[in-house]
Structures are given as structure tokens and as C-alpha cells.
Design a protein around this motif. Structure first.
Motif, PDB file in Angstrom:
ATOM      1  N   THR A  48       0.845  -1.215   0.059  1.00  0.00           N
ATOM      2  CA  THR A  48      -0.026  -0.058  -0.033  1.00  0.00           C
ATOM      3  C   THR A  48       0.978   1.316  -0.081  1.00  0.00           C
ATOM      4  O   THR A  48       0.732   2.218  -0.804  1.00  0.00           O
ATOM      5  N   VAL A  49       1.947   1.186   0.987  1.00  0.00           N
ATOM      6  CA  VAL A  49       2.727   2.364   0.836  1.00  0.00           C
ATOM      7  C   VAL A  49       3.588   2.624  -0.241  1.00  0.00           C
ATOM      8  O   VAL A  49       3.585   3.717  -0.900  1.00  0.00           O
ATOM      9  N   THR A  50       4.076   1.402  -0.890  1.00  0.00           N
ATOM     10  CA  THR A  50       4.908   1.621  -2.210  1.00  0.00           C
ATOM     11  C   THR A  50       3.949   2.126  -3.325  1.00  0.00           C
ATOM     12  O   THR A  50       4.307   2.783  -4.210  1.00  0.00           O
ATOM     13  N   GLU A  51       2.823   1.675  -3.240  1.00  0.00           N
ATOM     14  CA  GLU A  51       1.751   2.120  -4.478  1.00  0.00           C
ATOM     15  C   GLU A  51       1.812   3.457  -4.397  1.00  0.00           C
ATOM     16  O   GLU A  51       1.532   4.506  -5.387  1.00  0.00           O
ATOM     17  N   ALA A  52       1.680   4.102  -3.200  1.00  0.00           N
ATOM     18  CA  ALA A  52       1.360   5.718  -2.995  1.00  0.00           C
ATOM     19  C   ALA A  52       2.550   6.410  -3.400  1.00  0.00           C
ATOM     20  O   ALA A  52       2.354   7.411  -3.767  1.00  0.00           O
ATOM     21  N   ILE A  57       5.731   9.582  -7.429  1.00  0.00           N
ATOM     22  CA  ILE A  57       6.882   9.699  -8.290  1.00  0.00           C
ATOM     23  C   ILE A  57       6.410  10.072  -9.704  1.00  0.00           C
ATOM     24  O   ILE A  57       6.872  10.993 -10.305  1.00  0.00           O
ATOM     25  N   GLY A  58       5.276   9.322  -9.902  1.00  0.00           N
ATOM     26  CA  GLY A  58       4.803   9.483 -11.435  1.00  0.00           C
ATOM     27  C   GLY A  58       3.930  10.779 -11.517  1.00  0.00           C
ATOM     28  O   GLY A  58       4.237  11.382 -12.709  1.00  0.00           O
ATOM     29  N   ALA A  59       3.715  11.681 -10.576  1.00  0.00           N
ATOM     30  CA  ALA A  59       3.158  12.801 -10.638  1.00  0.00           C
ATOM     31  C   ALA A  59       4.029  13.877 -10.451  1.00  0.00           C
ATOM     32  O   ALA A  59       3.735  15.067 -10.637  1.00  0.00           O
ATOM     33  N   GLY A  60       5.416  13.511 -10.220  1.00  0.00           N
ATOM     34  CA  GLY A  60       6.421  14.667 -10.037  1.00  0.00           C
ATOM     35  C   GLY A  60       6.609  15.158  -8.675  1.00  0.00           C
ATOM     36  O   GLY A  60       6.917  16.398  -8.584  1.00  0.00           O
ATOM     37  N   ALA A  61       5.880  14.453  -7.845  1.00  0.00           N
ATOM     38  CA  ALA A  61       6.003  14.980  -6.535  1.00  0.00           C
ATOM     39  C   ALA A  61       7.376  14.972  -5.833  1.00  0.00           C
ATOM     40  O   ALA A  61       7.608  15.659  -4.604  1.00  0.00           O
TER      41      ALA A  61
END
Length: 235
Positions: A48-52, A57-61
Motif C-alpha cells: 500500500t505504501v509503495t503504491e502511494a 513519483i509518477g506525478a512529479g511530487a
């Protein structure tokens, strides 16, 4: 994070190639392990944590997505090494040993399994993963601090939800008070702070390998002791 230093380009990874590979391995473990297995309980939390983290990362955060991805992969690799050691009949690191030894104990609640796994992974593995990442990307720990804190914020944001989802229902309220007391004795935020301090110490001692190795061994043992306390049977 006040520094603008960035890490270099990833030269290669010792475990999964990227966060996608980490997720695939966790999902394979989730499918293979019995649902009540203590390692499976932790694995679901970690998934769950890694999915978040992967979504962010994909959203450029993250300020440095390459470094964040590398840290995530190196971090997960230490958990997978413990899983593989136990599966092969070898002793996992001391921090992981209580969870693998007691993973099927009927008197231990799922929340305890989750916290024991988080304790091992944050308390020991995270510090070493920071050092591994700095070596791999040829940068100093301050270059990772901002994204380290961002990953920590993801963990903190999910922690309360994880605790609530794993607390016992009305039929087990007789153990709810001791479980609440036990769970409240461990702090994710303090464990993260200690991991960062340990990473800085080991990085600073990297030219004194005997000292760094001794520190890592003692960290491993002390985190394992905390894990054994978290896994005290309550019924």
C-alpha cells in the motif's frame, strides 16, 4: 531540505530495476503467502505504501525522481533479501528475525505483525538504503533529505489508517487495551528520525569500515529487540 544538490544518474540497481519491479515482487508475495501469515500482513501494508510512493513519483511530487526511485528500490531490496533468506532456510538479519520466527503465532494480532515489520524496515533497513543510494548515485545524504522527508510524509499519512484497519473488532475488545498500549509505545516519526541520523553517521564513517560495520550490527540487533517486544503475544 535547504540544499539544491542533486544525485547523479543511476548506474544500475542491485535488486528490482525500478519501483514497478518492486510492486510486482510484492504482489507476487501477496498472492503466494497465506493471508494470516505475519509476513503477509506486513507485505500488504508495504505494498500500500509503495503504491502511494509510486503514484507520487509518477506525478512529479519528488524533487529528484531518479534518486527517489533508487532509494525506494534499494530500500525494498533489503526486505526482499530477508524474505529470500528465510525461504532458503537461512537466518534473516536480526531486525527481521522476530517477525519471521513468530509469523504464525496464534496469539499475535495482525497490527503487531505490521508494526514489527515496519520497525525492522524503518529502524534498520532505511538507514542502510540511504547509504546504498548515496554510493550508487555518487551523492551525499543531504541530496536525498528532501525526498526522504517526502517518502516519510507518505508513511505518516498512511500510518493512522493502517493502525485503524488492523485494530480488532468488537469480538476482540478484551485485548484492545493492551494492544493499544503496545502499539502506542512505538513511533514511526521517531524511527524515521533515528534512521536519518543513523544514515548520516554511517556515511560519515564510511572511511572507517570496521566502525561502520559494528554500528550497523548493533543497530540491527537493537531494532530486532524492539521487534520482539512488539510481537509479545496478547492472548
Amino acid at each position: 531540505m535547504t540544499t539544491t544538490q542533486r544525485c547523479g544518474t543511476r548506474p544500475g540497481s542491485a535488486t528490482a530495476a525500478d519501483v514497478g519491479g518492486v510492486l510486482a515482487r510484492m504482489r507476487d508475495l501477496d498472492a503466494a503467502l497465506p493471508a494470516a501469515d505475519g509476513v503477509a500482513v506486513f507485505n500488504r501494508v508495504y505494498l500500500t505504501v509503495t503504491e502511494a510512493v509510486a503514484r507520487r513519483i509518477g506525478a512529479g511530487a519528488f524533487a529528484d525522481p531518479v534518486a527517489a526511485d533508487e532509494l525506494d528500490v534499494r530500500f525494498a531490496g533489503r526486505y526482499f533479501t530477508a524474505v529470500d533468506a528465510a525461504a532458503a532456510g537461512r537466518r534473516p538479519p536480526a531486525c527481521w528475525r522476530p517477525l519471521f520466527q513468530l509469523r504464525r503465532h496464534p496469539g499475535i494480532h495482525p497490527l503487531q505483525f505490521a508494526l514489527a515489520g515496519i520497525n525492522a524496515h524503518i529502524g534498520h533497513d532505511l538507514a542502510l538504503a540511504v547509504v546504498d543510494t548515496c554510493r550508487a548515485l555518487e551523492c551525499e545524504p543531504p541530496a536525498l533529505e528532501g525526498d526522504f522527508d517526502r517518502i516519510g510524509a507518505v508513511l505518516t499519512g498512511l500510518e493512522e489508517r493502517i493502525r485503524e484497519s488492523l485494530m480488532p473488532g468488537p469480538d476482540l475488545l478484551d485485548i484492545a487495551d493492551p494492544l493499544t498500549h503496545l502499539a502506542g509505545s512505538w513511533s514511526l516519526e521517531r524511527a524515521r528520525d533515528a534512521a536519518w541520523a543513523a544514515a548520516r553517521m554511517m556515511w560519515g564513517a564510511r572511511r572507517l569500515p570496521e566502525m561502520a560495520e559494528e554500528f550497523a550490527e548493533r543497530l540491527d540487533a537493537s531494532v530486532g529487540l524492539v521487534g520482539r517486544c512488539l510481537l509479545t503475544p496478547l492472548n
